[in-house]
Design a protein around this motif. Structure first.
Motif, PDB file in Angstrom:
ATOM      1  N   MET A 268     -28.370  60.878  16.147  1.00  0.00           N
ATOM      2  CA  MET A 268     -27.216  61.244  16.954  1.00  0.00           C
ATOM      3  C   MET A 268     -26.734  60.084  17.816  1.00  0.00           C
ATOM      4  SD  MET A 268     -26.581  64.190  15.942  1.00  0.00           S
ATOM      5  CE  MET A 268     -25.271  64.553  17.086  1.00  0.00           C
ATOM      6  N   GLY A 269     -25.899  59.254  17.233  1.00  0.00           N
ATOM      7  CA  GLY A 269     -25.203  58.244  18.027  1.00  0.00           C
ATOM      8  C   GLY A 269     -23.889  58.803  18.499  1.00  0.00           C
ATOM      9  N   GLN A 270     -23.058  57.931  19.029  1.00  0.00           N
ATOM     10  CA  GLN A 270     -21.749  58.357  19.523  1.00  0.00           C
ATOM     11  C   GLN A 270     -20.944  59.005  18.397  1.00  0.00           C
ATOM     12  OE1 GLN A 270     -20.683  58.223  22.599  1.00  0.00           O
ATOM     13  NE2 GLN A 270     -18.506  58.724  22.363  1.00  0.00           N
TER      14      GLN A 270
ATOM     15  N   THR B 272     -24.915  64.498  27.193  1.00  0.00           N
ATOM     16  CA  THR B 272     -24.390  64.136  28.512  1.00  0.00           C
ATOM     17  C   THR B 272     -24.091  62.648  28.586  1.00  0.00           C
ATOM     18  OG1 THR B 272     -25.678  65.922  29.523  1.00  0.00           O
ATOM     19  CG2 THR B 272     -24.847  64.201  30.991  1.00  0.00           C
ATOM     20  N   GLN B 273     -25.008  61.823  28.070  1.00  0.00           N
ATOM     21  CA  GLN B 273     -24.828  60.371  28.119  1.00  0.00           C
ATOM     22  C   GLN B 273     -23.709  59.906  27.200  1.00  0.00           C
ATOM     23  OE1 GLN B 273     -28.673  58.790  27.157  1.00  0.00           O
ATOM     24  NE2 GLN B 273     -29.647  59.573  29.018  1.00  0.00           N
ATOM     25  N   SER B 274     -23.409  60.687  26.172  1.00  0.00           N
ATOM     26  CA  SER B 274     -22.385  60.272  25.211  1.00  0.00           C
ATOM     27  C   SER B 274     -20.976  60.482  25.737  1.00  0.00           C
ATOM     28  CB  SER B 274     -22.554  61.043  23.902  1.00  0.00           C
ATOM     29  OG  SER B 274     -22.159  62.398  24.074  1.00  0.00           O
TER      30      SER B 274
ATOM     31  N   ALA C 276     -29.567  65.912  26.813  1.00  0.00           N
ATOM     32  CA  ALA C 276     -29.417  64.709  27.638  1.00  0.00           C
ATOM     33  C   ALA C 276     -28.575  63.665  26.911  1.00  0.00           C
ATOM     34  CB  ALA C 276     -30.802  64.146  27.972  1.00  0.00           C
ATOM     35  N   SER C 277     -28.767  63.551  25.595  1.00  0.00           N
ATOM     36  CA  SER C 277     -27.982  62.589  24.813  1.00  0.00           C
ATOM     37  C   SER C 277     -26.511  62.960  24.807  1.00  0.00           C
ATOM     38  CB  SER C 277     -28.502  62.541  23.367  1.00  0.00           C
ATOM     39  OG  SER C 277     -29.841  62.088  23.311  1.00  0.00           O
TER      40      SER C 277
ATOM     41  N   GLU D 134     -33.847  67.032  25.037  1.00  0.00           N
ATOM     42  CA  GLU D 134     -33.544  65.620  24.750  1.00  0.00           C
ATOM     43  C   GLU D 134     -32.150  65.471  24.160  1.00  0.00           C
ATOM     44  OE1 GLU D 134     -36.175  67.216  23.716  1.00  0.00           O
ATOM     45  OE2 GLU D 134     -37.926  66.250  24.646  1.00  0.00           O
ATOM     46  N   LEU D 135     -31.796  66.389  23.239  1.00  0.00           N
ATOM     47  CA  LEU D 135     -30.481  66.322  22.631  1.00  0.00           C
ATOM     48  C   LEU D 135     -29.393  66.617  23.662  1.00  0.00           C
ATOM     49  CD1 LEU D 135     -29.061  65.808  19.966  1.00  0.00           C
ATOM     50  CD2 LEU D 135     -29.257  68.234  19.427  1.00  0.00           C
TER      51      LEU D 135
ATOM     52  N   HIS E  85     -32.559  63.160  18.030  1.00  0.00           N
ATOM     53  CA  HIS E  85     -31.524  62.656  18.951  1.00  0.00           C
ATOM     54  C   HIS E  85     -31.549  61.143  19.066  1.00  0.00           C
ATOM     55  CE1 HIS E  85     -34.953  62.500  21.734  1.00  0.00           C
ATOM     56  NE2 HIS E  85     -34.204  61.749  22.525  1.00  0.00           N
ATOM     57  N   ASP E  86     -32.699  60.509  18.770  1.00  0.00           N
ATOM     58  CA  ASP E  86     -32.779  59.042  18.851  1.00  0.00           C
ATOM     59  C   ASP E  86     -32.236  58.383  17.589  1.00  0.00           C
ATOM     60  OD1 ASP E  86     -33.905  58.928  21.408  1.00  0.00           O
ATOM     61  OD2 ASP E  86     -35.922  59.284  20.607  1.00  0.00           O
TER      62      ASP E  86
END
Length: 343
Positions: free
Chosen positions: A276-278, A312-314, A309-310, A306-307, A272-273
């Protein structure tokens, strides 16, 4: 038969020739010299240079050699106090007596340090003719440039304006002060060869990169038909724009072939770091939407905390897809939707 110790001398046009058969020596003006047949031995010599170093490099070798040997000749005249005018008168006879062909030095201008030389039936012309060349070589023009560089005290270079080998009555070479030197020509050729080698390596890298990219396309994100009407596509590594588009086309093109009703995208192999960007999330959304247009439901599996959470933030909405933690759960769901189960 004469004894091998016999010594013979002859003077031709004021030039001394001497043979000492006992010592195996031939002297020209008191200096050791050597005789070669032009169209056989000398041609073989020239051919070998080109064979070993290539035609372009071979020509530069002969040009450089001719020029530097010309400097040696000029040292003889300078050391003996011979003026450029007097040397210009002596050179044609000296070289004619040694079989270098007929040379006539014209338009010598000591102020501008320019001149021209007409050369006819030289040994280099004869060698080049035997070789089947389309233009005369560079040895003799450069040789005279070396001579007059020493005589005139400045760097002299040349330009061939007529060529006997191309049908002119004789070869005409013009000489003039120039910044061109044999050293600069050597460096220029070295840089050219280096550039050519670099370009060859670049083309090789490009070719291998294309092969590698094609291999990556073939082995990454395979389409796996696990059960009737269920296809799994594992997503592994980072998906840039090019790779994402390739996978999108590949998946949509092959899904009908498998009669798929369910597309399971396995995200277990994604970091995920790093991966997986936008754009990565947008790609998943785009792939799922495109699959739905041809009647295939998309299921997401392997979503870690973790993925999640990413996601959600995206601010990318994946809620319209069924999401499960493991591939097994995703397959169970697809089977249940078809009214099937694993026994």
């Amino acid at each position: 038969m004469e004894k091998l110790t016999a010594k013979q001398e002859i003077n031709v046009g004021g030039l001394d020739f001497e043979w000492n058969l006992g010592n195996g020596r031939f002297l020209f003006e008191g200096e050791d010299a050597v005789l070669f047949w032009i169209t056989s031995a000398m041609r073989t010599f020239f051919d070998t240079i080109e064979e070993v170093s290539g035609e372009e490099a071979g020509a530069l070798v002969l040009e450089t050699t001719g020029y530097r040997q010309g400097l040696i000749v000029s040292e003889y005249f300078v050391k003996n106090g011979v003026s450029p005018e007097e040397a210009s008168k002596r050179i044609p006879y000296t070289y004619a007596s040694a079989g270098w062909g007929k040379a006539e030095i014209k338009h010598l201008n000591l102020d501008e340090k320019t001149l021209s030389i007409e050369i006819k039936d030289s040994w280099e012309y004869k060698v080049n003719k035997e070789q089947g060349k389309n233009a005369s070589g560079k040895y003799l023009p450069a040789h005279y440039a070396g001579i007059f560089t020493g005589l005139l005290g400045t760097n002299i270079w040349y330009r061939v304006v007529k060529d006997q080998l191309t049908g002119d009555d004789c070869t005409v070479v013009e000489y003039f002060p120039s910044e061109i030197t044999v050293s600069s020509n050597i460096h220029q050729l070295a840089r050219k060869k280096e550039s050519e080698k670099i370009r060859e390596l670049e083309l090789l890298v490009e070719e291998k990169t294309k092969d590698l990219q094609e291999l990556v396309k073939q082995i990454s994100s395979p389409i796996i038909p696990v059960l009737e009407d269920i296809v799994v596509v594992p997503l592994i590594g980072k998906y840039d724009e090019s790779r994402s588009e390739d996978l999108l086309v590949k998946t949509l093109f092959n899904l009908p072939k498998y009669n798929a009703s369910y597309l399971i995208l396995d995200l277990t192999g994604l970091d995920h770091d790093k991966d997986m960007g936008q754009y990565g999330f947008e790609f998943i959304q785009k792939l799922g939407f495109a699959a739905s247009l041809i009647g295939i439901e998309t299921i997401l599996v392997g979503i870690s905390a973790e993925l999640g959470a990413s996601v959600t933030q995206s601010q990318i909405n994946l809620s319209k897809f069924q999401c499960y933690q493991t591939l097994q759960h995703g397959i169970y769901y697809a089977l249940s939707q078809s009214g099937k189960k694993i026994i």
